[in-house]
Scaffold this active site. Sequence first.
Site, short mmCIF file in Angstrom:
data_model
loop_
_atom_site.label_atom_id
_atom_site.label_comp_id
_atom_site.label_asym_id
_atom_site.label_seq_id
_atom_site.Cartn_x
_atom_site.Cartn_y
_atom_site.Cartn_z
N SER A 160 0.84 -1.20 0.00
CA SER A 160 0.00 0.00 0.00
C SER A 160 0.88 1.26 0.00
O SER A 160 1.69 1.44 -0.89
CB SER A 160 -0.97 -0.04 1.18
N ASP A 258 -9.54 -5.11 -5.08
CA ASP A 258 -8.91 -3.90 -4.56
C ASP A 258 -9.14 -2.76 -5.56
O ASP A 258 -8.82 -2.91 -6.75
CB ASP A 258 -7.42 -4.14 -4.37
N HIS A 290 -7.88 -5.35 -0.77
CA HIS A 290 -6.63 -4.67 -0.40
C HIS A 290 -6.11 -5.17 0.95
O HIS A 290 -6.83 -5.19 1.95
CB HIS A 290 -6.92 -3.17 -0.31
#
Length: 321
Positions: A160, A258, A290
């Site tokens: 991320s 995601d 995600h």
Amino acid sequence: MDSEVLIEFPGLITVYKDGRVERLIGTDFVPPSTHPQTGVSSKDVIIIPESNVSARLFLPKLTNPNQKLPLLVYFHGVAFCVSSPFTSQFSNYLNALVAEANVIAVSVNYRNAPEHPLPAAYEDSWAALQWVVSHCNRQGPEPWLNDHADFERVFLGGESSGANIVHNLAMVAGDPEFSLNVDILGIALVHPYFWGSEPIGSEALHPEAKAGLDKLWAFVCPENPENDDPRVNPESIDGPSMVGLGCTRVLVCVAEKDVLRERGRLYYEALGRSGWMGVVEIMETDEVGHGFQLNDLESDKAKDLITRLAAFCNRDKPPFF
């Protein structure tokens, strides 16, 4: 007035008008230890006392006292504003990855926004990477790195916002104006946080997630709040060419559900056609969202991802280098 909300990201962070910041996740602390099942040992170190930049180091169970291992410098995620390497989530994840990959890892604790907006996280992460590299002559302050890190096999990894940091560090490392003293063999970007002002692919089909991401960059980087800042949108026309990416291997991991999936795939495609002289791979995990691997390390899909990352961290340079 004390309870009036200035800005919030539900389930993540709330900032009040009086300046108070309330983090809703990622605030727990797990002490370093030797894991009873994997034998992985961990310790915490201070890197820059003035700014409290620190790290958690992970060392797998050794087969001999002089063993040299690939080195993974890891950067945690959660939107540049929440969490640390010391939470149960990230500590458990790194423990599992280090055990599977048989690497030594340095999980960096950089300063979080909004108290320390970007570029603080980038600056802290670059300083931490330089600290790690200072051990390449075996005379650094940390014995684990002096004794066991193979500086011919250095990898960067993150997920991320941590993957965003990894990309930006690799771009700096590839710039001739900067000197890192070692080569980065590969970078692993898991569910990378990249974005842009114009939606691509299916992003517009997820209005709630898109709305949150549209305002996230301005929250963490108020000095340049546009979503086409090259640091968050590597495909921005104002950004440097990815041909200068300072590594020889890249692994991009995306997840089917995601909202950031499209940006990860775009990065993979753009890097492949940029003229960059390296090898780029992509892995997509079906039916998950995600950061799924952080929430259920025992699931088959999380184990598959960790296995792929472990294999990547044991790769050699491509044969044409």
